[in-house]
Design an enzyme around this catalytic site. Structure first.
Site, PDB file in Angstrom:
ATOM      1  CG  HIS A 148      48.668  38.957  48.950  1.00 25.24           C
ATOM      2  ND1 HIS A 148      47.606  38.824  49.823  1.00 25.24           N
ATOM      3  CD2 HIS A 148      48.124  39.289  47.749  1.00 25.24           C
ATOM      4  CE1 HIS A 148      46.475  39.076  49.184  1.00 25.24           C
ATOM      5  NE2 HIS A 148      46.762  39.357  47.924  1.00 25.24           N
TER       6      HIS A 148
ATOM      7  CG  HIS B 232      50.834  39.750  43.920  1.00 26.01           C
ATOM      8  ND1 HIS B 232      51.411  40.989  44.093  1.00 26.01           N
ATOM      9  CD2 HIS B 232      49.549  39.870  44.360  1.00 26.01           C
ATOM     10  CE1 HIS B 232      50.508  41.808  44.621  1.00 26.01           C
ATOM     11  NE2 HIS B 232      49.371  41.156  44.783  1.00 26.01           N
TER      12      HIS B 232
ATOM     13  CD  GLU C  90      36.537  66.201  43.930  1.00 29.86           C
ATOM     14  OE1 GLU C  90      36.015  67.156  43.339  1.00 29.86           O
ATOM     15  OE2 GLU C  90      37.453  65.498  43.426  1.00 29.86           O
TER      16      GLU C  90
ATOM     17  CG  HIS D 145      27.706  70.273  38.328  1.00 30.68           C
ATOM     18  ND1 HIS D 145      28.212  69.799  37.138  1.00 30.68           N
ATOM     19  CD2 HIS D 145      28.717  70.965  38.924  1.00 30.68           C
ATOM     20  CE1 HIS D 145      29.463  70.197  37.012  1.00 30.68           C
ATOM     21  NE2 HIS D 145      29.796  70.892  38.078  1.00 30.68           N
TER      22      HIS D 145
END
Length: 652
Positions: A30, A265, A410, A472
């Site tokens: 890159h 890039h 999380e 859940h």
């Protein structure tokens, strides 16, 4: 303020040229960001980053995280010129098998690389974890500040800031006043596919300022004086104790024919285009050639400053040893990675208890023994039982607190704990409900890649969650964790197996562990054994006709099914499998019957058990909402239904 001259400009050109040489030789890489942000990296290393190439893991060094890990060619060039053990021969093997210069930076492989990075945004979050570790260790060992104090720098681009984890990190760092943290943001107007404006046009300054960061801006990435002034301001003491952001405006692919285009890039420019680019920024040397004057400049700035700093820090540590010998010795043990576990006799077992509750009791006992413990849950501490009573909460008013309030983040939780472990000296843990492990899966994978002993806790481990329903109730999550190379899963069937899981997880030094816990009460099993459980799997009950394999809450069910089978004249052995990963590594597995006479039982997806059992009683769909006992019966995981299913499997 530092001043810059023609030698510094030549050094920046050398960095750009080396990065191009690496990428062209490898045939991949890159170049775009490497060309545009080279001046910012050079000024940082020359004048602000404090580290000694001879002691790249010293606990008092500054940390640098290349969150935009695809720009690794530039980092390796910088490490080479700065004097780390990254010789030209390794630069020439960039992205080749066995090289110290892989496609993205890897912790533990390349001297001077402080974190594995590349999955965008995770580097920023790991840097936040490093900043947390610095604050926490100093608070726990007052008097050690001159030895431990350092800053954490992270370089990112638009890609990192577009990933959601970056906002989690920004918010957490600002709230906790991590003034030892500096982000450098390269805004070069381009992503891989398009100009940045096609997908991202927010006010980044306002975003950071709203999260209580200081923001400094550099209008031209090639202006070394302006860069130096921004870093100087960002590293000055701030009365409000805020982290700092340095925004650097640049042009992707600077100096090349593709300057300003997203096409620079992620693909090599090629030797001819690179040669013309080198001519544009006045670098007349052959590929991989660097004039001595460039190395001397960095030797007399970065390397000399780093060597002096380490001398001062070692002197400070010797003074600390004299003034506080016990605390200093304890600090040394933590930095060496020592574990501190309670005696087994200190943990009372209960005849019936959810393993999440037993886990909470064990954690609180561990907190009294382990001076390096730190952690919590993603805003479910009351359910996961991770609250460490009387141990304080990590905050600007108490950086020594052992409870970390990650919030409902999380992914950040896992990445912060990775950063804490990379920094050294602390033993983090953290988790959430098992079904939400998917939110943090890529960071769990990063723990395994980096070989970090991160301890993950996951409760509400099956359809027995009940009323909260299928959103859940985990199905595929446990097997997906088991598929991560290097992660050791633990699903204890009772309190004894829970102790085995904790001991193994905190004794481990080379990778993460996931301890999966029940919401419902489980009986203390008659023949469960801590040491046998630590092996991964063991025979809990003998039998000569079939073998039943199970983990967690299903072990007690398997024992009940075994009793019911005896009434029919069939004798089933029960094999508890607290760790599926370790079962696979056992030299002598606990089986005595052929695979065709083995049946595995698990209240979730359990396809992996087919490695060891010809029959698997599991789930192939989602759960349902209802009372836990009703849900278990509905899916035929109560003992009478399991008896029928086992008999059907035997007929098959």
């Amino acid at each position: 303020m530092k001043r810059y001259d023609e030698v510094d400009l030549l050094a920046v050109s050398a960095l750009r040229a080396l990065a191009l040489d690496e990428i062209d030789t490898a045939g991949s890489g890159h170049p775009g960001m490497a060309l545009d942000i080279a001046p910012a990296l050079y000024v940082l290393y020359r004048d602000y980053l404090n580290s000694d190439p001879r002691h790249p893991l010293h606990p008092g060094r500054d940390r640098f995280v290349l969150s935009a890990g695809h720009v690794s060619a530039l980092l390796y060039a910088m490490l080479h010129l700065a004097g780390f053990e990254v010789p030209l021969a390794e630069l020439k093997k960039f992205r080749q098998l066995g090289s110290k210069c892989p496609g993205h930076p890897e912790w533990g492989l390349t001297p001077g690389v402080d974190a594995t990075s590349g999955p965008l945004g995770q580097g920023l979050a790991q840097a936040v974890g490093m900043a947390v570790a610095e604050k926490a260790l100093k608070a726990r060992f007052p008097g050690s500040e001159d030895y431990l104090s350092h800053r954490v720098y992270a370089l990112c681009g638009d890609g990192c800031l577009q990933e959601g984890i970056s906002q989690e990190a920004i918010s957490f760092a600002g709230l906790n006043e991590l003034d030892n943290l500096v982000f450098i943001y390269d805004t070069n107007g381009s992503t891989l596919d398009n100009p940045t404006s096609a997908s991202f046009d927010e006010d980044v300054r306002a975003r950071f300022e709203s999260a209580k960061w200081r923001v400094f801006e550099v209008g031209d990435a090639n202006d070394l004086e302006e860069l130096g002034a921004a870093y100087f301001a960002a590293t000055r003491e701030d009365a409000e104790h805020r982290p700092s952001l340095v925004i650097v405006h640049s042009q992707i692919g600077y100096g090349s024919e593709l300057a300003g285009s997203h096409k620079s890039h992620g693909s090599p420019l090629g030797s001819e285009v690179s040669a013309r680019a080198k001519k544009a920024f006045c670098y007349p040397y052959a590929p991989f050639e660097v004039p001595d004057i460039v190395r001397e400049r960095l030797q007399n700035s970065f390397a000399r400053r780093g060597a002096l700093l380490i001398e001062q820090k070692e002197s400070a540590h010797r003074e600390y040893l004299v003034k506080s010998p016990e605390k200093a010795h304890l600090l040394d043990l933590l930095l060496e990675g020592k574990s501190f576990l309670p005696e087994r006799s200190e943990f009372p077992f209960r005849e019936k208890e959810a393993t999440r509750s037993a886990s909470g009791r064990y954690l609180n006992l561990l907190a009294k023994k382990d001076p390096g413990l730190i952690g919590g849950a993603a805003d479910v501490a009351s359910s996961l039982k991770t609250d460490l009573k009387g141990e304080g909460r990590f905050s600007p008013s108490d950086y020594g607190g052992k409870n970390l309030a990650y919030g409902i983040r999380e992914f950040l939780l896992a990445s912060i704990n990775n950063g804490i472990l990379l920094s050294g000296g602390l033993h983090p843990f953290g988790g959430t409900f098992l079904v939400f492990s998917d939110y943090m899966k890529n960071a769990i994978r990063m723990s395994a890649l980096e070989g970090l002993p991160n301890v993950y806790l996951f409760s509400h481990d099956s359809i027995a969650v009940g009323e909260d329903g299928p959103t859940h109730q985990p199905i595929e999550q446990l097997d997906s964790l088991r598929l991560i190379p290097g992660l050791v899963d633990w699903r204890p069937a009772d309190g004894r197996e829970l102790v085995a899981a904790y001991e193994a997880a905190f004794e481990r030094k080379d990778g993460p562990s996931a301890i999966v816990l029940s919401r419902q009460d489980l009986p203390l099993l008659q023949n469960s054994d801590i040491d046998l459980a630590k092996s991964g799997a063991y025979r809990l009950k003998e039998g000569t006709d079939i073998e039943l394999l199970a983990s967690g809450s299903e072990v007690a069910l398997a024992l009940e099914v075994s009793r019911l089978l005896e009434e029919k004249g069939l004798f089933a052995a029960v094999i508890s499998v607290p760790s599926f990963a370790l079962l696979g590594k056992m030299a002598k597995k606990p089986f005595r019957l052929p695979r065709e006479r083995r049946i595995a039982i698990e209240m979730g997806s359990a396809a992996l058990y087919y490695r060891y059992a010809a029959h698997v009683i599991a789930l192939d769909g989602f759960g349902a909402s209802g009372k836990d006992k009703d849900v278990i019966a509905h899916f035929r995981f109560d003992a009478p239904s399991l008896l029928e299913r086992v008999l059907d499997a035997l007929k098959a």
